[in-house]
Design an enzyme around this catalytic site. Sequence first.
Site, PDB file in Angstrom:
ATOM      1  N   GLU A  14     -34.263 -79.002 -42.709  1.00  0.00           N
ATOM      2  CA  GLU A  14     -35.569 -78.614 -42.149  1.00  0.00           C
ATOM      3  C   GLU A  14     -35.895 -79.424 -40.876  1.00  0.00           C
ATOM      4  O   GLU A  14     -35.007 -79.779 -40.106  1.00  0.00           O
ATOM      5  CB  GLU A  14     -36.652 -78.764 -43.209  1.00  0.00           C
ATOM      6  CG  GLU A  14     -36.360 -77.906 -44.440  1.00  0.00           C
ATOM      7  CD  GLU A  14     -37.512 -77.818 -45.407  1.00  0.00           C
ATOM      8  OE1 GLU A  14     -38.674 -77.818 -45.006  1.00  0.00           O
ATOM      9  OE2 GLU A  14     -37.232 -77.723 -46.622  1.00  0.00           O
TER      10      GLU A  14
ATOM     11  N   ASP B 241     -44.852 -71.057 -49.169  1.00  0.00           N
ATOM     12  CA  ASP B 241     -43.843 -72.114 -49.117  1.00  0.00           C
ATOM     13  C   ASP B 241     -44.440 -73.359 -49.791  1.00  0.00           C
ATOM     14  O   ASP B 241     -45.633 -73.400 -50.117  1.00  0.00           O
ATOM     15  CB  ASP B 241     -43.428 -72.405 -47.661  1.00  0.00           C
ATOM     16  CG  ASP B 241     -42.067 -73.099 -47.599  1.00  0.00           C
ATOM     17  OD1 ASP B 241     -41.624 -73.648 -48.640  1.00  0.00           O
ATOM     18  OD2 ASP B 241     -41.442 -73.115 -46.522  1.00  0.00           O
TER      19      ASP B 241
END
Length: 599
Positions: free
Chosen positions: A488, A294
């Site tokens: 997020e 990521d």
Amino acid sequence: MKKFLIFLFLSIALTQSCGTEKKDSSKVVTPAKPSIKDIVASMTLDEKIGQMVQAERSKISVDEVKKYFIGSVFSSGGSTPGNTIEDWTKMCADFQKSATSTRLKIPILYGIDAVHGHNTINGAIIFPHNIGLGAANDPNLMKEIGKVTAQEMVLSGVNWNFAPCIAIGENSRWGRTYESYGQSQDLVSNLSIPYILGLQENGILACPKHYIGDGAPTWGSSKRYMLDQGNVEISMEDLKSKYLSPYKKAIDNGALSIMVSYNSINNIKCHENKEIITDILKNELKFSGIVASDYEGIHQIKAELFDDQVIKGVNAGIDMFMEPNDWKQFILSLKDAVSNSKVSQERIDDAVTRILTVKQKLGLLDDPFINNKFSAKSLASTENVKVAQKAVEESLVLLKNENNILPLKKSANIFVIGDAVDNIGIQCGGWTKTWTGGDDKDWMKGNTILDGIREITKNNNGKVYKENKDIDKCDVCILVLGEKPYSEGEGDCENLSIIGDLALPDNEININNAKNTKLPILTILVSGRPRIVNPYIDNWDGFVAAWLPGTEGSSVAKVIFGEVPFKGKLPCKWPSSMDQLPFNITNAKPLFDVGFGLK
Ligand code: BGC
């Protein structure tokens, strides 16, 4: 790769003709294509390490892609070369031409987060976020959504989608709840598999994420947020039984890349966890595609130096590194690690073999622009928009319907109130135009819930009113509440000053005004997750969860006016109070359970 391929063909043909066996000279020998093994064997260390790098578009020049033999370039949330398709195709073509002007002519993968459509291009179709698609629970539709998303991505020149998110969203305080299809592994697989196929059969590399346990950290265990990127305390047995199956099924159905998660499992970051990446994913589940990190994921690994983070990440089994800013340092660190034998040649070759094999499977080694054949003719074609409209219609969940408030009469005079009734930004949520999205009314091209209500009433002699002075003329009040967009961990609910907790979004005044109209009230909630409605729901005759419908908001109206039936079912439990969360720990009885949805 043409020159290099000719060289390899000749070497292979020559080797064949030098054998002791007598050949029939009348037969034309077509030289075999070089295998990935041959290509990897011919690569220098610089060329190999370059393939393992994924740099951010704004942090790398076209020439550097060539100079460093870069394997992938990406756009971080909201990073675009401009607003038009032409800007995108030019940028991608420039990067691709640069990559294929190297000795080996290996094309790049260009990645974006088209998590609900090609969401940084104004005019592209923005689908409902996954939580709404979980409510719709329609695998055929998912395949169509994958296809349409792929077609719009190809039109812009990209070939890798960091999607689908196959998290199990257990705690709706998590800011990524809306990226999850819901709370059951089967539901997640039933919907993600056709979506992956829809992408990959139409020229786009899919990337199920975030491996593994991304939605499961303990509240308060995250250094940066509250839940997102935190720690999951769990036995390996439970981890596997609760979260692994969607990955297994994605792999069995051909997913070619998987992104590792920021979170830790028992205080070890997934990005450094060899057991999880190499032993389980690669060896046990036989995943032969690309394991991607990521965004700066390895930066969270416990180590004093970046060099050590790189070593740990590579040795854990990550193949492609999303290093938006520090990709040059990554190259230096990894080169150093290989020369000091802290990372083996074998590990590098495994990573590069996987990357090239995926590029080959996508057809890119034969033609870097191969996926052009899957392109949509234009953004938001009439046919493709219908797919998004259907998704909105099917995603709505009817949670309360008393006193026959629904279906609404098309000839009614309607009082509308609420910040989300006429706002495309709120309808789309996070990951729209920018990373966190925005709450401007015209954030993207599209239509709103109010547009839909207006159109239907107008055609049936009904009227829409917004001013208090007109309340007496009205038959019914529609209150549309919406969460301000987030993404997020920014949306972990205690992080949001505007939200505070999962209490209803900041429309106290609107909620009271609606009540004071004394009209029958239909409340529509536009949100990425359940919100606590207990203090208010008794005042409402109808209540609909509309999730984050995207750019086709007007389709909500078709359902509340009865043109299309309600079909959605809750993909997650709906808490009656904050104390009930997370359900996997409290086992409390929710206000509405999974699967609930009136007709
Ligand atoms: C997110 C990923 C995303 C990546 C690239 C990260 O912050 O966790 O889901 O794919 O950024 O934008």
